[in-house]
Write a protein that holds these residues in place. Structure first.
Motif, mmCIF file in Angstrom:
data_model
loop_
_atom_site.group_PDB
_atom_site.id
_atom_site.type_symbol
_atom_site.label_atom_id
_atom_site.label_comp_id
_atom_site.label_asym_id
_atom_site.label_seq_id
_atom_site.Cartn_x
_atom_site.Cartn_y
_atom_site.Cartn_z
ATOM 1 N N VAL A 1 -81.010 41.529 13.763
ATOM 2 C CA VAL A 1 -79.827 42.392 13.819
ATOM 3 C C VAL A 1 -79.990 43.539 12.832
ATOM 4 O O VAL A 1 -80.297 43.326 11.653
ATOM 5 N N VAL A 2 -79.789 44.757 13.315
ATOM 6 C CA VAL A 2 -79.850 45.964 12.485
ATOM 7 C C VAL A 2 -78.458 46.568 12.468
ATOM 8 O O VAL A 2 -77.837 46.748 13.522
ATOM 9 N N ALA A 3 -77.946 46.875 11.271
ATOM 10 C CA ALA A 3 -76.574 47.350 11.159
ATOM 11 C C ALA A 3 -76.444 48.323 9.998
ATOM 12 O O ALA A 3 -77.344 48.460 9.170
ATOM 13 N N THR A 4 -75.306 48.987 9.949
ATOM 14 C CA THR A 4 -74.988 49.850 8.815
ATOM 15 C C THR A 4 -74.387 49.002 7.704
ATOM 16 O O THR A 4 -74.044 47.832 7.894
ATOM 17 N N ALA A 5 -74.215 49.619 6.531
ATOM 18 C CA ALA A 5 -73.602 48.910 5.409
ATOM 19 C C ALA A 5 -72.188 48.472 5.739
ATOM 20 O O ALA A 5 -71.685 47.480 5.190
ATOM 21 N N ALA A 6 -71.539 49.199 6.653
ATOM 22 C CA ALA A 6 -70.177 48.861 7.060
ATOM 23 C C ALA A 6 -70.146 47.779 8.136
ATOM 24 O O ALA A 6 -69.070 47.384 8.599
ATOM 25 N N GLY A 7 -71.318 47.283 8.564
ATOM 26 C CA GLY A 7 -71.374 46.231 9.563
ATOM 27 C C GLY A 7 -71.313 46.711 10.993
ATOM 28 O O GLY A 7 -71.039 45.923 11.909
ATOM 29 N N LEU A 8 -71.572 47.996 11.224
ATOM 30 C CA LEU A 8 -71.614 48.532 12.583
ATOM 31 C C LEU A 8 -73.016 48.346 13.155
ATOM 32 O O LEU A 8 -74.002 48.622 12.479
ATOM 33 N N VAL B 1 -72.417 37.049 12.593
ATOM 34 C CA VAL B 1 -72.956 36.694 11.272
ATOM 35 C C VAL B 1 -74.062 37.664 10.882
ATOM 36 O O VAL B 1 -74.159 38.102 9.725
ATOM 37 N N GLY B 2 -74.907 38.029 11.848
ATOM 38 C CA GLY B 2 -75.989 38.972 11.571
ATOM 39 C C GLY B 2 -75.475 40.319 11.102
ATOM 40 O O GLY B 2 -76.018 40.910 10.158
ATOM 41 N N LEU B 3 -74.416 40.821 11.743
ATOM 42 C CA LEU B 3 -73.843 42.108 11.342
ATOM 43 C C LEU B 3 -73.306 42.045 9.911
ATOM 44 O O LEU B 3 -73.485 42.972 9.118
ATOM 45 N N GLU B 4 -72.663 40.948 9.581
ATOM 46 C CA GLU B 4 -72.098 40.800 8.233
ATOM 47 C C GLU B 4 -73.196 40.748 7.171
ATOM 48 O O GLU B 4 -73.125 41.440 6.158
ATOM 49 N N VAL B 5 -74.232 39.938 7.425
ATOM 50 C CA VAL B 5 -75.276 39.769 6.410
ATOM 51 C C VAL B 5 -76.198 40.986 6.355
ATOM 52 O O VAL B 5 -76.683 41.359 5.287
ATOM 53 N N ALA B 6 -76.430 41.650 7.488
ATOM 54 C CA ALA B 6 -77.215 42.892 7.469
ATOM 55 C C ALA B 6 -76.512 43.934 6.612
ATOM 56 O O ALA B 6 -77.156 44.675 5.848
ATOM 57 N N GLY B 7 -75.186 44.006 6.725
ATOM 58 C CA GLY B 7 -74.426 44.918 5.879
ATOM 59 C C GLY B 7 -74.566 44.573 4.409
ATOM 60 O O GLY B 7 -74.711 45.452 3.548
ATOM 61 N N GLU B 8 -74.551 43.264 4.116
ATOM 62 C CA GLU B 8 -74.732 42.816 2.729
ATOM 63 C C GLU B 8 -76.105 43.206 2.196
ATOM 64 O O GLU B 8 -76.236 43.693 1.060
ATOM 65 N N LEU B 9 -77.149 43.013 3.017
ATOM 66 C CA LEU B 9 -78.492 43.375 2.577
ATOM 67 C C LEU B 9 -78.643 44.882 2.404
ATOM 68 O O LEU B 9 -79.381 45.340 1.532
ATOM 69 N N SER B 10 -77.939 45.672 3.222
ATOM 70 C CA SER B 10 -77.943 47.107 3.051
ATOM 71 C C SER B 10 -77.381 47.485 1.680
ATOM 72 O O SER B 10 -77.933 48.321 0.975
ATOM 73 N N ARG B 11 -76.297 46.845 1.309
ATOM 74 C CA ARG B 11 -75.698 47.135 -0.007
ATOM 75 C C ARG B 11 -76.615 46.692 -1.139
ATOM 76 O O ARG B 11 -76.740 47.385 -2.165
ATOM 77 N N ARG B 12 -77.276 45.552 -0.979
ATOM 78 C CA ARG B 12 -78.241 45.095 -1.994
ATOM 79 C C ARG B 12 -79.410 46.061 -2.109
ATOM 80 O O ARG B 12 -79.892 46.353 -3.203
ATOM 81 N N LEU B 13 -79.851 46.567 -0.964
ATOM 82 C CA LEU B 13 -80.960 47.513 -0.945
ATOM 83 C C LEU B 13 -80.586 48.775 -1.719
ATOM 84 O O LEU B 13 -81.338 49.254 -2.577
ATOM 85 N N HIS B 14 -79.410 49.311 -1.435
ATOM 86 C CA HIS B 14 -78.986 50.559 -2.085
ATOM 87 C C HIS B 14 -78.757 50.399 -3.573
ATOM 88 O O HIS B 14 -78.898 51.365 -4.330
ATOM 89 N N ALA B 15 -78.407 49.204 -3.983
ATOM 90 C CA ALA B 15 -78.203 48.966 -5.410
ATOM 91 C C ALA B 15 -79.522 49.107 -6.187
ATOM 92 O O ALA B 15 -79.496 49.318 -7.402
ATOM 93 N N GLN B 16 -80.662 49.033 -5.479
ATOM 94 C CA GLN B 16 -81.969 49.116 -6.138
ATOM 95 C C GLN B 16 -82.679 50.435 -5.870
ATOM 96 O O GLN B 16 -83.801 50.653 -6.342
ATOM 97 N N LEU B 17 -82.071 51.326 -5.093
ATOM 98 C CA LEU B 17 -82.723 52.593 -4.767
ATOM 99 C C LEU B 17 -82.410 53.673 -5.807
ATOM 100 O O LEU B 17 -81.419 53.590 -6.504
#
Length: 233
Positions: A186-193, A217-233
């Protein structure tokens, strides 16, 4: 518990930007034991179907290195490899959906994703690494004054989800993926879209309810990983 993490808990994510001295943008992403390096190159031409258009183009390539797995695999010299092409199409579509290509008119963004070590989730780790490399490129060009506006329209995240032994798990490692009765990338935006969803049943058919539970569930967790990713960029 799965090696110290809950069923709906993704593996530890580590991001390093600017890992290649020559590429216009680059990043190394580690998701558990899966490690992918991604580079972005700016090619000063576009494919024939984009000539004369008001925007540039983006393409992605994916490669598994010989010792990315437990046993050495031969180098992928066959350009007709079906799995490789399937993954490249997923990467290309996903990246094009989050990048404004108008500032790159008459240019092609080439994203190379190379799997250094594989323990499940190589395509979602490639998505995270490729996006991090695009962020690195964008940051460099904006700071340099080459681009006047930020070209990334959405923050991208990705995760694998599946049913293993009847239990819904996220971010499957190799052993879990091999035993999954159904799985999705599942590929999603940080907002879960949703941007992309790829996968389905591996054994017996599943109900629409079970499928949409995977997707939600995939949309929710993909959004979470997006936020984790940005926290390290």
């Amino acid at each position: 518990m799965r090696q110290g993490r809950a069923a709906l808990e993704p593996r530890v994510l580590k991001v390093s930007r600017g890992v290649n001295a020559y590429a216009e943008g680059s990043a190394l992403v580690e998701l558990g034991q899966t490690r992918v390096i991604a580079t972005v190159s700016l090619d000063q031409k576009v494919p024939p179907h984009m000539r004369g258009k008001k925007e540039g183009w983006l393409m992605a390539e994916y490669l598994m290195l010989p010792r990315a797995t437990q046993d050495r695999q031969n180098r992928e010299r066959n350009m007709q490899n079906g799995r490789r092409h399937e993954i490249q199409r997923l990467l290309g579509r996903s990246f094009r959906s989050v990048v404004d290509l108008k500032p790159f008119r008459n240019q092609t963004l080439v994203i190379d994703c190379d799997v250094l070590q594989a323990d499940g989730g190589t395509r979602v780790t490639s998505l995270l690494a490729g996006y991090a490399a695009l962020f690195d490129l964008s940051d460099r060009l904006v700071k340099r004054g080459t681009l006047s506006e930020w070209p990334l329209k959405h923050e991208l995240g990705a995760v694998s989800v599946g049913y293993v032994g009847g239990e819904l798990l996220v971010d499957l490692d190799y052993g879990e993926d091999a035993r999954a009765s159904a799985d999705l990338n599942v590929v999603a935006t940080a907002a879960g879209l949703m941007l992309e969803a790829q996968g389905g049943a591996e054994e017996e058919p599943i109900t629409s309810e079970a499928y949409f539970k995977l997707l939600a569930v995939g949309l929710e967790v993909a959004g979470e990983l997006s936020r984790r990713l940005h926290a390290q960029l």
